[in-house]
Design a protein around this motif. Sequence first.
Motif, PDB file in Angstrom:
ATOM      1  N   MET A   1      30.448  -1.048  10.809  1.00  0.00           N
ATOM      2  CA  MET A   1      29.477  -1.216   9.726  1.00  0.00           C
ATOM      3  C   MET A   1      28.060  -1.199  10.279  1.00  0.00           C
ATOM      4  N   SER A   2      27.143  -0.599   9.545  1.00  0.00           N
ATOM      5  CA  SER A   2      25.760  -0.472   9.997  1.00  0.00           C
ATOM      6  C   SER A   2      25.053  -1.820   9.998  1.00  0.00           C
ATOM      7  N   ALA A   3      23.931  -1.863  10.711  1.00  0.00           N
ATOM      8  CA  ALA A   3      23.187  -3.118  10.842  1.00  0.00           C
ATOM      9  C   ALA A   3      22.699  -3.633   9.496  1.00  0.00           C
ATOM     10  N   GLY A   4      22.219  -2.729   8.649  1.00  0.00           N
ATOM     11  CA  GLY A   4      21.718  -3.152   7.348  1.00  0.00           C
ATOM     12  C   GLY A   4      22.811  -3.752   6.476  1.00  0.00           C
ATOM     13  N   LEU A   5      23.989  -3.118   6.467  1.00  0.00           N
ATOM     14  CA  LEU A   5      25.101  -3.642   5.681  1.00  0.00           C
ATOM     15  C   LEU A   5      25.608  -4.955   6.262  1.00  0.00           C
ATOM     16  N   LEU A   6      25.607  -5.051   7.597  1.00  0.00           N
ATOM     17  CA  LEU A   6      26.004  -6.320   8.217  1.00  0.00           C
ATOM     18  C   LEU A   6      25.056  -7.448   7.816  1.00  0.00           C
ATOM     19  N   ASP A   7      23.771  -7.116   7.682  1.00  0.00           N
ATOM     20  CA  ASP A   7      22.801  -8.118   7.264  1.00  0.00           C
ATOM     21  C   ASP A   7      23.123  -8.619   5.858  1.00  0.00           C
ATOM     22  N   ARG A   8      23.490  -7.712   4.959  1.00  0.00           N
ATOM     23  CA  ARG A   8      23.866  -8.121   3.600  1.00  0.00           C
ATOM     24  C   ARG A   8      25.113  -8.987   3.603  1.00  0.00           C
ATOM     25  N   LEU A   9      26.040  -8.654   4.493  1.00  0.00           N
ATOM     26  CA  LEU A   9      27.322  -9.355   4.538  1.00  0.00           C
ATOM     27  C   LEU A   9      27.210 -10.760   5.112  1.00  0.00           C
TER      28      LEU A   9
ATOM     29  N   PRO B   1       5.382  14.139   6.506  1.00  0.00           N
ATOM     30  CA  PRO B   1       5.492  15.506   5.999  1.00  0.00           C
ATOM     31  C   PRO B   1       5.529  16.514   7.153  1.00  0.00           C
ATOM     32  N   PRO B   2       6.194  17.650   6.969  1.00  0.00           N
ATOM     33  CA  PRO B   2       6.978  18.028   5.774  1.00  0.00           C
ATOM     34  C   PRO B   2       8.336  17.316   5.784  1.00  0.00           C
ATOM     35  N   HIS B   3       8.750  16.784   4.640  1.00  0.00           N
ATOM     36  CA  HIS B   3       9.982  16.018   4.554  1.00  0.00           C
ATOM     37  C   HIS B   3      11.191  16.929   4.340  1.00  0.00           C
ATOM     38  N   ASP B   4      12.294  16.573   4.952  1.00  0.00           N
ATOM     39  CA  ASP B   4      13.537  17.324   4.746  1.00  0.00           C
ATOM     40  C   ASP B   4      14.459  16.584   3.773  1.00  0.00           C
ATOM     41  N   HIS B   5      13.855  15.750   2.924  1.00  0.00           N
ATOM     42  CA  HIS B   5      14.610  14.936   1.977  1.00  0.00           C
ATOM     43  C   HIS B   5      13.737  14.707   0.753  1.00  0.00           C
ATOM     44  N   PRO B   6      14.312  14.303  -0.385  1.00  0.00           N
ATOM     45  CA  PRO B   6      13.485  13.970  -1.560  1.00  0.00           C
ATOM     46  C   PRO B   6      12.519  12.853  -1.215  1.00  0.00           C
ATOM     47  N   ILE B   7      11.330  12.886  -1.786  1.00  0.00           N
ATOM     48  CA  ILE B   7      10.312  11.905  -1.415  1.00  0.00           C
ATOM     49  C   ILE B   7      10.734  10.480  -1.776  1.00  0.00           C
ATOM     50  N   GLY B   8      11.577  10.324  -2.792  1.00  0.00           N
ATOM     51  CA  GLY B   8      12.025   8.994  -3.181  1.00  0.00           C
ATOM     52  C   GLY B   8      13.356   8.581  -2.580  1.00  0.00           C
ATOM     53  N   TYR B   9      13.832   9.311  -1.575  1.00  0.00           N
ATOM     54  CA  TYR B   9      15.121   9.012  -0.945  1.00  0.00           C
ATOM     55  C   TYR B   9      15.185   7.545  -0.525  1.00  0.00           C
ATOM     56  N   GLU B  10      16.283   6.856  -0.897  1.00  0.00           N
ATOM     57  CA  GLU B  10      16.374   5.423  -0.625  1.00  0.00           C
ATOM     58  C   GLU B  10      17.015   5.166   0.736  1.00  0.00           C
ATOM     59  N   TRP B  11      16.210   4.720   1.669  1.00  0.00           N
ATOM     60  CA  TRP B  11      16.669   4.529   3.041  1.00  0.00           C
ATOM     61  C   TRP B  11      17.626   3.362   3.191  1.00  0.00           C
ATOM     62  N   ALA B  12      17.546   2.372   2.322  1.00  0.00           N
ATOM     63  CA  ALA B  12      18.437   1.214   2.423  1.00  0.00           C
ATOM     64  C   ALA B  12      19.897   1.613   2.270  1.00  0.00           C
ATOM     65  N   LEU B  13      20.155   2.754   1.616  1.00  0.00           N
ATOM     66  CA  LEU B  13      21.529   3.206   1.406  1.00  0.00           C
ATOM     67  C   LEU B  13      21.999   4.163   2.497  1.00  0.00           C
ATOM     68  N   ASP B  14      21.141   4.455   3.451  1.00  0.00           N
ATOM     69  CA  ASP B  14      21.484   5.372   4.536  1.00  0.00           C
ATOM     70  C   ASP B  14      21.805   4.548   5.777  1.00  0.00           C
TER      71      ASP B  14
ATOM     72  N   ALA C   1      22.783   5.202   8.615  1.00  0.00           N
ATOM     73  CA  ALA C   1      22.378   5.724   9.923  1.00  0.00           C
ATOM     74  C   ALA C   1      20.874   5.676  10.140  1.00  0.00           C
ATOM     75  N   ARG C   2      20.089   5.601   9.032  1.00  0.00           N
ATOM     76  CA  ARG C   2      18.634   5.675   9.167  1.00  0.00           C
ATOM     77  C   ARG C   2      17.929   4.641   8.290  1.00  0.00           C
ATOM     78  N   GLU C   3      18.482   3.462   8.203  1.00  0.00           N
ATOM     79  CA  GLU C   3      17.883   2.422   7.353  1.00  0.00           C
ATOM     80  C   GLU C   3      16.467   2.068   7.789  1.00  0.00           C
ATOM     81  N   ALA C   4      16.207   2.138   9.088  1.00  0.00           N
ATOM     82  CA  ALA C   4      14.894   1.745   9.623  1.00  0.00           C
ATOM     83  C   ALA C   4      13.908   2.901   9.515  1.00  0.00           C
ATOM     84  N   THR C   5      13.710   3.375   8.304  1.00  0.00           N
ATOM     85  CA  THR C   5      12.821   4.499   8.035  1.00  0.00           C
ATOM     86  C   THR C   5      12.019   4.219   6.770  1.00  0.00           C
ATOM     87  N   VAL C   6      10.786   4.662   6.730  1.00  0.00           N
ATOM     88  CA  VAL C   6       9.952   4.625   5.527  1.00  0.00           C
ATOM     89  C   VAL C   6       9.332   6.003   5.357  1.00  0.00           C
TER      90      VAL C   6
END
Length: 428
Positions: free
Chosen positions: A80-88, A311-324, A326-331
């Motif tokens: 489990m990823s670090a972010g999900l472990l934090d929730r748990l 920029p240039p982004h390879d993802h939608p600008i509103g992409y929610e990082w908390a659900l990723d 592998a890359r939660e530590a991104t803004v």
Amino acid sequence: MCHAGRELEQEGTAVLSDEVAKSVEECARAAKRAAPALAAASDEAVDTALTAMAGRLLDGRETVLDANRADVAKARDEGMSAGLLDRLTITAERLTGMAEQLRLLAGAPHQERERQLSILDGGLRLVERRRPVGVIGANYEARPNVTVDVASQLVKSRNAGVLRTGSAALGSAQRLLDTVIAPALADAGIDSDVVQLVPRMEREAAAALVRLPDLVPLVILRGSGESTRSLATEAATHGVRTLAHADGGGVLYVDKAADPAMVRSLVVGSLDRLGVCNRLNLLLIHSEARDQLWPVIEEALAERAVTPSLPPHDHPIGYEWALDSAREATVTVAPVSGVEEAVRIANEQTSGLAAGIATEDTAAANAFFDGYTGTGVFWNAPTRLLDGFKLLAVPETGINLDKVPGPRGPVTYTDLYIRQYAVLPDRR
């Protein structure tokens, strides 16, 4: 041979699904049988139960923390990823906070069960009555604290509940039910069956919960966006209403009149936890202020070990990082020409959860507030404040983003009722 094997596999899956559906339905029927006892409970009994939950949570902290440590260790071993472990994770500090929230909820005022609206012709009066829904379901993933949050809100609003959590948190949730929630209800003279926890790990249990309109007419959905949207669609096809919390991601617009120290504080304060929906997700910077403010922002992101997606982004600008995982530590960071463009992006390309502006210009702040249509809007304040406990001093069942009349924002016990109109003789 392969065809026969496939038939056996399908038959086994069908049997398993039937077992899961039966288990969920048994929980729903038990909750419905017990619901009248809670609906009729006095205010004193309800508050006694909530206070007892707080006491039992503190007294039994080690048994709760032991169960949670076992869940966390298993989840960590499974990758489990670090972010999900934090929730748990339930830490000792978080457990104390859970108990404090229960005590505050016990002391919160009860909703009036009825209020007079007007006098009608013919010697009649119109009264609005608040009635419990009856049984409310809740589906949530690796967040064992939500077990207490939702159960306490349901008890305060006099609704029975059927709770379903994911396999990662089931051990913690079961321990909370067995050692905290159920005995506290019994201590207060309330049938402990009013709160049920589905004892199944299979994902099919979530779908089964939203297919019982006669038993569970309303289900609270919390979790990752795609799975929650799928469950909401499934519920709709079966005539079950939902309060869904599927998407999140806080937005911060840094205006050209922003104070650098304030900007730094907002960025750092909005990234204290990366696996939550109201964290900073998208940072919009006025193009005229970028050169001046970027060093401050870059330093704040580095302090939280967060990487900017530029920029240039390879993802939608509103992409929610908390659900990723592998890359939660991104803004995501993007330049904008001003308030108008920032508002347009926040309204059209993000979930509409929350957006804030950093500025010392009152006119710019007012324009931002007037233009943004999302659930929470903030001026020189972090979107992390969009939380039932932080805003309203009571736990929440989730944050509803619907753009229709009804509960919006943090949903609490005050929202979990059905309005009924009563007309009766005026015999006061």
